[in-house]
Scaffold this active site. Structure first.
Site, PDB file in Angstrom:
ATOM      1  N   ASP A  31     -12.571   3.258   0.797  1.00 22.45           N
ATOM      2  CA  ASP A  31     -12.868   4.513   1.482  1.00 22.45           C
ATOM      3  C   ASP A  31     -11.586   5.187   1.919  1.00 22.45           C
ATOM      4  O   ASP A  31     -10.532   4.573   1.975  1.00 22.45           O
ATOM      5  CB  ASP A  31     -13.675   4.232   2.754  1.00 22.45           C
ATOM      6  CG  ASP A  31     -15.065   3.721   2.441  1.00 22.45           C
ATOM      7  OD1 ASP A  31     -15.592   4.072   1.385  1.00 22.45           O
ATOM      8  OD2 ASP A  31     -15.603   2.975   3.275  1.00 22.45           O
ATOM      9  N   LYS A  53     -14.947   9.939   1.198  1.00 23.77           N
ATOM     10  CA  LYS A  53     -15.738  11.153   1.389  1.00 23.77           C
ATOM     11  C   LYS A  53     -15.084  11.996   2.464  1.00 23.77           C
ATOM     12  O   LYS A  53     -14.669  11.479   3.485  1.00 23.77           O
ATOM     13  CB  LYS A  53     -17.153  10.793   1.846  1.00 23.77           C
ATOM     14  CG  LYS A  53     -17.999  10.213   0.744  1.00 23.77           C
ATOM     15  CD  LYS A  53     -19.230   9.530   1.290  1.00 23.77           C
ATOM     16  CE  LYS A  53     -18.909   8.116   1.688  1.00 23.77           C
ATOM     17  NZ  LYS A  53     -20.074   7.274   1.918  1.00 23.77           N
ATOM     18  N   MET A 166     -18.301   8.900  14.790  1.00 25.82           N
ATOM     19  CA  MET A 166     -18.537  10.157  14.050  1.00 25.82           C
ATOM     20  C   MET A 166     -19.081  11.241  14.971  1.00 25.82           C
ATOM     21  O   MET A 166     -20.009  11.967  14.607  1.00 25.82           O
ATOM     22  CB  MET A 166     -19.548   9.914  12.905  1.00 25.82           C
ATOM     23  CG  MET A 166     -19.042   8.968  11.848  1.00 25.82           C
ATOM     24  SD  MET A 166     -20.276   8.599  10.595  1.00 25.82           S
ATOM     25  CE  MET A 166     -21.256   7.356  11.418  1.00 25.82           C
TER      26      MET A 166
HETATM   27  N1  SAH Z   1     -17.480   0.990   9.453  1.00 29.83           N
HETATM   28  C1  SAH Z   1     -16.601   1.659  10.394  1.00 29.83           C
HETATM   29  C2  SAH Z   1     -17.192   2.973  10.888  1.00 29.83           C
HETATM   30  C3  SAH Z   1     -17.313   4.027   9.820  1.00 29.83           C
HETATM   31  S1  SAH Z   1     -17.966   5.538  10.429  1.00 29.83           S
HETATM   32  C4  SAH Z   1     -16.289   0.727  11.562  1.00 29.83           C
HETATM   33  O1  SAH Z   1     -16.923  -0.322  11.691  1.00 29.83           O
HETATM   34  O2  SAH Z   1     -15.391   1.026  12.359  1.00 29.83           O
HETATM   35  C5  SAH Z   1     -16.500   6.461  10.723  1.00 29.83           C
HETATM   36  C6  SAH Z   1     -16.243   6.585  12.205  1.00 29.83           C
HETATM   37  O3  SAH Z   1     -15.702   5.368  12.712  1.00 29.83           O
HETATM   38  C7  SAH Z   1     -15.222   7.629  12.583  1.00 29.83           C
HETATM   39  O4  SAH Z   1     -15.808   8.915  12.630  1.00 29.83           O
HETATM   40  C8  SAH Z   1     -14.796   7.154  13.954  1.00 29.83           C
HETATM   41  O5  SAH Z   1     -15.760   7.490  14.935  1.00 29.83           O
HETATM   42  C9  SAH Z   1     -14.815   5.646  13.768  1.00 29.83           C
HETATM   43  N2  SAH Z   1     -13.494   5.101  13.432  1.00 29.83           N
HETATM   44  C10 SAH Z   1     -13.173   4.422  12.329  1.00 29.83           C
HETATM   45  N3  SAH Z   1     -11.879   4.023  12.365  1.00 29.83           N
HETATM   46  C11 SAH Z   1     -11.382   4.479  13.533  1.00 29.83           C
HETATM   47  C12 SAH Z   1     -10.102   4.396  14.168  1.00 29.83           C
HETATM   48  N4  SAH Z   1      -9.060   3.783  13.589  1.00 29.83           N
HETATM   49  N5  SAH Z   1      -9.954   4.972  15.392  1.00 29.83           N
HETATM   50  C13 SAH Z   1     -10.995   5.598  15.994  1.00 29.83           C
HETATM   51  N6  SAH Z   1     -12.217   5.701  15.430  1.00 29.83           N
HETATM   52  C14 SAH Z   1     -12.407   5.167  14.233  1.00 29.83           C
END
Ligand code: SAH
Length: 254
Positions: A31, A53, A166
Site C-alpha cells: 500500500d 489508493k 481516516m
Molecule cells: N491498517 C492500518 C490502518 C489503515 S487505515 C493500521 O492498522 O494502522 C489508514 C488510516 O490509519 C489513516 O487514515 C490514519 O488514520 C491511520 N494511520 C496509519 N498510519 C498512520 C501513522 N503513521 N500515523 C498516524 N495515523 C496513521
C-alpha cells in the site's frame, strides 16, 4: 500468500516475522502507507507492486487487488501482501483473506503494530488508564457512504478512549456529533500526524476546538485522532519530536 502488517512506518516496529518474510518474498504487493524505509528491507531482486489508493485518485480497486494476489499465487510465487499497521484493522485484510481462501490458496496473516497503539506510545497517551479510561474503541471516520454507520451515543461515553482512523476530513462532523450525544465539549483530543516517522507531529485541542485545530495547522492524512481524558497526557510537540530524531534507521538510510 502472507498478509503482513508493516506497522506504522518506523522499520524498527516491524515484527521479526514480517522482516523475515519481507526478505524472502519474490513479489511484494504493498500500500501507499508502507514507507520507503520498510520497503528497503526487501530482497533487491523482489518485484514491488504499489497498489496504493489515493482518496479520489487512481489506485487499484479492492477486487483488482484480490485478483492480482490470486494470479501471483497461482504462478507459484512467494507473495507478500504488505499493509500499513495491522492488516485486520481498517486494512481490508479480511476481504483479501476470503478471496484467497475461496480459491484454495494457503494464506498466513502476520499482525502489525496498528496506528492507534503506535501513535499513543510515541506521545505518551495510555489508551486505557486506571480510573480514566476503561475502554478503547477503534473507529473509522470514513464509512462506505460517507458517514459511518455507528452508534454515536455509545461512543460518546465517559472513561472511554476513541482512536479515530481516516478521520481528518470528517473530524468536524464527528466532533459535533459526539458533543450532540453528550460528550463534554472540553474533552481532550490529540492529533498525531505520521506517527513513528521523522515527520511525526502532535497537536492537542479540546473536542470543540478540533475543527479549528485541523484547519489552522493544515493537518493531513495519515493522522490518528485520539479523543478522551487520556489525550490530555500527550507530550508537547517539542518532547515528542525528540523520539524520531533519535532513531538509528535514519542514519542507516542516509
Ligand atoms: N491498517 C492500518 C490502518 C489503515 S487505515 C493500521 O492498522 O494502522 C489508514 C488510516 O490509519 C489513516 O487514515 C490514519 O488514520 C491511520 N494511520 C496509519 N498510519 C498512520 C501513522 N503513521 N500515523 C498516524 N495515523 C496513521
Amino acid at each position: 500468500v502472507h498478509i503482513v502488517g508493516a506497522g506504522p512506518g518506523d522499520p524498527e516496529l516491524l515484527t521479526r516475522k514480517a522482516w523475515r518474510l519481507l526478505r524472502q518474498a519474490e513479489v511484494i504487493v504493498h500500500d501507499r502507507l508502507v514507507g520507503a524505509e520498510v520497503l528497503a528491507l526487501a530482497d533487491p531482486t523482489a518485484r514491488l507492486i504499489d497498489v496504493g489508493k489515493r482518496p479520489g485518485g487512481k489506485g487499484y480497486r479492492q477486487s483488482e487487488i484480490n485478483a492480482l494476489l490470486c494470479h501471483l499465487a497461482g504462478q507459484g510465487r512467494r507473495v507478500l501482501r504488505l499493509k500499513g499497521g495491522d492488516p485486520f484493522v481498517f486494512g481490508r485484510g479480511g476481504e483479501e483473506l476470503e478471496a484467497l481462501r475461496k480459491r484454495g490458496i494457503a494464506v498466513e496473516v502476520v499482525p502489525g503494530i496498528t496506528a492507534a497503539t503506535a501513535a499513543a506510545a510515541n506521545v505518551g497517551i495510555p489508551l486505557t488508564h486506571r480510573g480514566t479510561a476503561t475502554a478503547v474503541t477503534l473507529v473509522t471516520g470514513h464509512g462506505e457512504a460517507g458517514e459511518p454507520d455507528l452508534d454515536w451515543s455509545r461512543l460518546a461515553s465517559p472513561r472511554h478512549t476513541l482512536a479515530l482512523y481516516m478521520a481528518v476530513r470528517r473530524a468536524p462532523a464527528v466532533a459535533a456529533r459526539l458533543i450532540d450525544e453528550g460528550l463534554a465539549p472540553g474533552t481532550a483530543v490529540a492529533v498525531i500526524e505520521r506517527a513513528s516517522t521523522p515527520q511525526q507531529r502532535t497537536l492537542r485541542a479540546t473536542l470543540d476546538g478540533l475543527a479549528a485545530l485541523i484547519r489552522d495547522h493544515g493537518v493531513r492524512a495519515p493522522a490518528l485522532i485520539i479523543v478522551g481524558e487520556v489525550a490530555a497526557l500527550a507530550a508537547d510537540d517539542a518532547l515528542a519530536a525528540l523520539a524520531p530524531a533519535s532513531r538509528p534507521y535514519e542514519e542507516a538510510s542516509s
